[in-house]
Design a protein around this motif. Structure first.
Motif, PDB file in Angstrom:
ATOM      1  N   LEU A  66       0.866  -1.174   0.000  1.00  0.00           N
ATOM      2  CA  LEU A  66       0.000   0.000   0.000  1.00  0.00           C
ATOM      3  C   LEU A  66       0.907   1.229   0.000  1.00  0.00           C
ATOM      4  CD1 LEU A  66      -2.897   1.161   0.261  1.00  0.00           C
ATOM      5  CD2 LEU A  66      -2.489   1.236   2.729  1.00  0.00           C
ATOM      6  N   VAL A  67       0.833   2.031  -1.037  1.00  0.00           N
ATOM      7  CA  VAL A  67       1.640   3.252  -1.105  1.00  0.00           C
ATOM      8  C   VAL A  67       0.725   4.452  -0.902  1.00  0.00           C
ATOM      9  CG1 VAL A  67       3.512   2.314  -2.493  1.00  0.00           C
ATOM     10  CG2 VAL A  67       1.542   3.258  -3.630  1.00  0.00           C
ATOM     11  N   ARG A  68       1.229   5.427  -0.162  1.00  0.00           N
ATOM     12  CA  ARG A  68       0.420   6.589   0.211  1.00  0.00           C
ATOM     13  C   ARG A  68       1.064   7.876  -0.275  1.00  0.00           C
ATOM     14  NH1 ARG A  68       1.021   4.181   5.987  1.00  0.00           N
ATOM     15  NH2 ARG A  68       3.038   4.192   5.026  1.00  0.00           N
ATOM     16  N   LYS A  69       0.245   8.895  -0.426  1.00  0.00           N
ATOM     17  CA  LYS A  69       0.756  10.213  -0.780  1.00  0.00           C
ATOM     18  C   LYS A  69      -0.128  11.263  -0.136  1.00  0.00           C
ATOM     19  CE  LYS A  69      -1.780  10.885  -5.081  1.00  0.00           C
ATOM     20  NZ  LYS A  69      -1.673  11.307  -6.465  1.00  0.00           N
ATOM     21  N   GLU A  75      -3.285  29.019  -1.486  1.00  0.00           N
ATOM     22  CA  GLU A  75      -3.337  30.159  -2.398  1.00  0.00           C
ATOM     23  C   GLU A  75      -3.270  31.431  -1.553  1.00  0.00           C
ATOM     24  OE1 GLU A  75      -5.604  31.246  -6.478  1.00  0.00           O
ATOM     25  OE2 GLU A  75      -6.890  30.576  -4.834  1.00  0.00           O
ATOM     26  N   TYR A  76      -2.067  31.979  -1.423  1.00  0.00           N
ATOM     27  CA  TYR A  76      -1.849  33.145  -0.570  1.00  0.00           C
ATOM     28  C   TYR A  76      -2.270  34.437  -1.252  1.00  0.00           C
ATOM     29  CZ  TYR A  76       2.536  33.417  -3.194  1.00  0.00           C
ATOM     30  OH  TYR A  76       3.478  33.485  -4.191  1.00  0.00           O
ATOM     31  N   VAL A  77      -2.273  34.461  -2.563  1.00  0.00           N
ATOM     32  CA  VAL A  77      -2.782  35.554  -3.393  1.00  0.00           C
ATOM     33  C   VAL A  77      -3.440  34.883  -4.594  1.00  0.00           C
ATOM     34  CG1 VAL A  77      -2.154  37.570  -4.802  1.00  0.00           C
ATOM     35  CG2 VAL A  77      -0.901  37.097  -2.700  1.00  0.00           C
ATOM     36  N   THR A  78      -4.465  35.492  -5.162  1.00  0.00           N
ATOM     37  CA  THR A  78      -5.143  34.893  -6.311  1.00  0.00           C
ATOM     38  C   THR A  78      -4.138  34.474  -7.385  1.00  0.00           C
ATOM     39  OG1 THR A  78      -7.107  36.237  -5.896  1.00  0.00           O
ATOM     40  CG2 THR A  78      -6.910  35.264  -8.085  1.00  0.00           C
ATOM     41  N   ASN A  79      -4.237  33.209  -7.805  1.00  0.00           N
ATOM     42  CA  ASN A  79      -3.389  32.601  -8.840  1.00  0.00           C
ATOM     43  C   ASN A  79      -1.928  32.389  -8.437  1.00  0.00           C
ATOM     44  OD1 ASN A  79      -5.528  32.372 -10.659  1.00  0.00           O
ATOM     45  ND2 ASN A  79      -5.216  34.451 -11.387  1.00  0.00           N
ATOM     46  N   HIS A  80      -1.622  32.434  -7.136  1.00  0.00           N
ATOM     47  CA  HIS A  80      -0.257  32.174  -6.652  1.00  0.00           C
ATOM     48  C   HIS A  80      -0.366  31.276  -5.419  1.00  0.00           C
ATOM     49  CE1 HIS A  80       1.353  35.224  -9.360  1.00  0.00           C
ATOM     50  NE2 HIS A  80       0.282  35.929  -9.042  1.00  0.00           N
ATOM     51  N   ARG A  81       0.350  30.131  -5.482  1.00  0.00           N
ATOM     52  CA  ARG A  81       0.185  29.117  -4.436  1.00  0.00           C
ATOM     53  C   ARG A  81       1.524  28.612  -3.900  1.00  0.00           C
ATOM     54  NH1 ARG A  81      -3.124  28.126  -8.638  1.00  0.00           N
ATOM     55  NH2 ARG A  81      -5.345  28.092  -8.205  1.00  0.00           N
ATOM     56  N   LEU A  82       1.522  28.279  -2.639  1.00  0.00           N
ATOM     57  CA  LEU A  82       2.580  27.492  -2.017  1.00  0.00           C
ATOM     58  C   LEU A  82       2.102  26.039  -2.065  1.00  0.00           C
ATOM     59  CD1 LEU A  82       3.171  29.628   1.198  1.00  0.00           C
ATOM     60  CD2 LEU A  82       4.655  29.517  -0.803  1.00  0.00           C
ATOM     61  N   TRP A  83       3.006  25.092  -2.295  1.00  0.00           N
ATOM     62  CA  TRP A  83       2.600  23.694  -2.311  1.00  0.00           C
ATOM     63  C   TRP A  83       3.664  22.825  -1.637  1.00  0.00           C
ATOM     64  CZ3 TRP A  83       5.673  20.057  -4.631  1.00  0.00           C
ATOM     65  CH2 TRP A  83       6.616  20.518  -5.539  1.00  0.00           C
ATOM     66  N   ALA A  84       3.215  21.692  -1.147  1.00  0.00           N
ATOM     67  CA  ALA A  84       4.117  20.702  -0.536  1.00  0.00           C
ATOM     68  C   ALA A  84       3.501  19.324  -0.737  1.00  0.00           C
ATOM     69  CB  ALA A  84       4.302  20.986   0.949  1.00  0.00           C
ATOM     70  N   SER A  85       4.373  18.305  -0.858  1.00  0.00           N
ATOM     71  CA  SER A  85       3.875  16.939  -1.022  1.00  0.00           C
ATOM     72  C   SER A  85       4.871  15.937  -0.460  1.00  0.00           C
ATOM     73  CB  SER A  85       3.614  16.630  -2.499  1.00  0.00           C
ATOM     74  OG  SER A  85       4.825  16.602  -3.213  1.00  0.00           O
ATOM     75  N   VAL A  86       4.354  14.781  -0.143  1.00  0.00           N
ATOM     76  CA  VAL A  86       5.158  13.639   0.279  1.00  0.00           C
ATOM     77  C   VAL A  86       4.507  12.406  -0.341  1.00  0.00           C
ATOM     78  CG1 VAL A  86       3.903  13.371   2.470  1.00  0.00           C
ATOM     79  CG2 VAL A  86       6.195  12.416   2.235  1.00  0.00           C
ATOM     80  N   ALA A  87       5.328  11.481  -0.867  1.00  0.00           N
ATOM     81  CA  ALA A  87       4.770  10.300  -1.534  1.00  0.00           C
ATOM     82  C   ALA A  87       5.703   9.108  -1.383  1.00  0.00           C
ATOM     83  CB  ALA A  87       4.544  10.590  -3.016  1.00  0.00           C
TER      84      ALA A  87
END
Length: 132
Positions: A66-69, A75-87
């Protein structure tokens, strides 16, 4: 998928079966903040039937995990985002290294854990897009 391989020294049939159902859930507890959680169950089976007259390298292997992500965007301002992920990652060795090859051996699957973070967005109605 069935594959029949022949050469001057060997002939065998390999049957492979892979089942990988997945589920993903996305939710937004606050305006501009979005979380995504996902999981995939990998079930991989391979069976080799050696048909050569001089060797007998019949065999079978099965792997499952079983693999998870998970990921988040803000979205701190319209059309601009911070993102983070782990997988998590899961990769099965091929039949030649585990069953049919001359040096075949019992190998575990490759696993990994990856992380990522950045910013992405756009200016002027997608005339300029960035992803860092």
């Amino acid at each position: 998928m069935n594959v029949t391989r022949t050469s001057l020294r060997s002939a065998f049939t390999v049957e492979e079966q892979n089942l990988a159902p997945f589920a993903q859930y996305e939710f937004s507890p606050l305006k501009g903040l979005r979380f995504t959680l996902g999981a995939r169950y990998e079930d991989y089976k391979m069976e080799a039937d050696d048909r050569s007259p001089t060797t007998n390298r019949d065999g079978e292997k099965e792997y499952s995990k079983l693999v998870r992500k998970a990921g988040a965007t803000y979205e701190y301002v319209t059309n601009h985002r911070l993102w983070a992920s782990v997988a998590e990652g899961f990769y099965v060795p091929d039949t030649g290294t585990t069953v049919t090859g001359l040096n075949a051996r019992d190998l575990p699957p490759e696993t990994s854990l990856t992380y990522g973070a950045g910013v992405r967005g756009q200016f002027w109605q997608k005339a300029l897009v960035y992803d860092v």
